[in-house]
Design an enzyme around this catalytic site. Sequence first.
Site, PDB file in Angstrom:
ATOM      1  CB  VAL A  67      -0.852   0.004   1.198  1.00  0.00           C
ATOM      2  CG1 VAL A  67      -1.650  -0.976   1.217  1.00  0.00           C
ATOM      3  CG2 VAL A  67      -0.080  -0.188   2.615  1.00  0.00           C
ATOM      4  NE  ARG A  69       3.693   7.290  -3.381  1.00  0.00           N
ATOM      5  CZ  ARG A  69       2.519   7.565  -2.841  1.00  0.00           C
ATOM      6  NH1 ARG A  69       1.890   6.283  -2.635  1.00  0.00           N
ATOM      7  NH2 ARG A  69       2.248   8.641  -2.858  1.00  0.00           N
ATOM      8  CG  ASP A  88      -4.191   0.576  -3.311  1.00  0.00           C
ATOM      9  OD1 ASP A  88      -5.335   0.464  -4.100  1.00  0.00           O
ATOM     10  OD2 ASP A  88      -4.066   1.691  -2.666  1.00  0.00           O
ATOM     11  CD  GLU A 133      -0.242   3.875  -8.913  1.00  0.00           C
ATOM     12  OE1 GLU A 133      -0.906   4.809  -8.796  1.00  0.00           O
ATOM     13  OE2 GLU A 133       0.475   3.279  -7.951  1.00  0.00           O
ATOM     14  CG  HIS A 156      -2.741   5.004  -5.425  1.00  0.00           C
ATOM     15  ND1 HIS A 156      -1.453   5.125  -6.132  1.00  0.00           N
ATOM     16  CD2 HIS A 156      -2.814   5.193  -4.190  1.00  0.00           C
ATOM     17  CE1 HIS A 156      -0.957   5.949  -5.088  1.00  0.00           C
ATOM     18  NE2 HIS A 156      -1.818   5.980  -4.265  1.00  0.00           N
TER      19      HIS A 156
END
Lengths: 319, 319
Positions: A228, A230, A254, A259, A278
């Site tokens: 969770v 980076r 996540d 991204e 995310h």
Amino acid sequence: MKVVVINNLLKENHIILLRETAEQTGADLCFAASEAEIPEAYRDAEVLYGFGVNTARTSQNLKWLSVPSAGVDFLMKPGAFANEECILTNSSGAYGVAITEHIIAVSLMMMRGLTGFYQETLNGKWGAPRPQKSLKNSRITVLGTGDIGCCFARRARAFEPAELIGVCRSGQCEEAAFDRVEAISALEKVLPTTDLLVMSLPDTPETVGILSRERIAMLPEGAYVVNVGRGSAIDEDALADSLDAGHLAGAALDVFRTEPLPADSRLWGTKNLLITPHVAGGLTLPYTLDRNVEMFCENLKNYAAGEPLLRVVDRIKGY
Amino acid sequence: MKVVVINNLLKENHIILLRETAEQTGADLCFAASEAEIPEAYRDAEVLYGFGVNTARTSQNLKWLSVPSAGVDFLMKPGAFANEECILTNSSGAYGVAITEHIIAVSLMMMRGLTGFYQETLNGKWGAPRPQKSLKNSRITVLGTGDIGCCFARRARAFEPAELIGVCRSGQCEEAAFDRVEAISALEKVLPTTDLLVMSLPDTPETVGILSRERIAMLPEGAYVVNVGRGSAIDEDALADSLDAGHLAGAALDVFRTEPLPADSRLWGTKNLLITPHVAGGLTLPYTLDRNVEMFCENLKNYAAGEPLLRVVDRIKGY
């Protein structure tokens, strides 16, 4: 003192609190839905609360940038601040609750086979029992013992894990919920006895690739990984190899190196990989947004009074 | 003393423990994979550990039936025991951990929109943020404060709910994790301020239909319901109506009036309903099976010593 607030999710209670605080501190407050929409008269603001990346890069007048996120990696590049003296604060402390609930939810979804049941249910199928694992008696390692890691530890403790170990840069962390805290140099000692590895690290030169192919192989067969922090912290290709080979029993990511996750990423098709976009710590949770605004208002009082600010980012460490 | 154990999930450690206990207690132990496979010589056993429904109905010699489940509704029918004096014990206490993890997992999946993200991910889609809710500051009511309800309360407490209320028949429960415990007669007072209703009730004449259409309507808009007890407790049609109308924000059912859930049930298509196939407390979790066998062995020592048994089912109350 001109203060710009950029946030299009604010509710009435937040605006009232911000206005009250502005009144108490003598701030000249301006709300903008985006950076591009800051009125001309406020482009030289002294304080900005929001993702003011362009303002930071261009305004010599900005003295304090308060970002609503915990991670600040996007502001660590050379030239990110036109005013080298500008103070940067983050909102570490607002996300622990939401992200902890995410970690526990995805860990249990994997350990209890709930993703499999859910897929069957979507197809109208009454599935057969599956193997289950439990947080109880699991050996849990938390890599990164900041607000998120500590908040998770306090909740995870209630599930009666066999062992709950924190790992951080210094090896020092006062959170009592951990059985013990190790320095990152001891990571490889801890991995072979970790059933669930929770990663909540900032993106810094030291954390890039910290979960390397070699270290993934050190986790025992059947272990789980939750990230969770980076995406840069994990060798994604090695993680996918390990999952596809059935060494790791599952992973929940996540955050990703890129991204949104590119459409052609192999991760979409990786076995036992639970992807979320995310959203572990979104401002869509009212509590997170409330805390975020409250924390800025507390700090604005400190700023106006000439007191030291809370949550100042160390530009050398990067968090 | 002939003792039959029916359980095809036993591992070596369980068999060793059972054999050791048999030796200590002078029991003549026989393992069978199913009731039909009990050898002729053991059909008159004094003790049976397993789902010995046919044996109970037909054997005059059975003095103690120890079932591995917490629920015993299937043994409450007239004529269920050929020997009316036969003691019935359940395995309440073995399932709290597994079922609590299920409750917390499905509650968070619903509150955090994780089912929606997961559906998108299965289709290779990077979704947009969704509204989130949190256990923190939620008002939680636990209907049924037995082992499961209390185990859940202890873990839920760590998530810092606004209120954590137990509701049970007597209104008496010593579990300190609850803010307070109410009698079932006060249920309608509690429902309008319940954000998350957790149901962990046995199937008894008093609990059938306890969550009626009228009571579902008393829950506030946006509330969630989780049922891990027995399906008979809920008016399923009323629940589906409430979900489809958007009054309840979500429900997670692990138990149903008819199991497996019939292929033509409207529940398969009900909005925001998370279905699992009665797996919250499966013996596929090693901890649950370990506790189950340990508890039987403790009780077998009590039985052999003429001491009172633990977990004796009250045939009047039905649990």
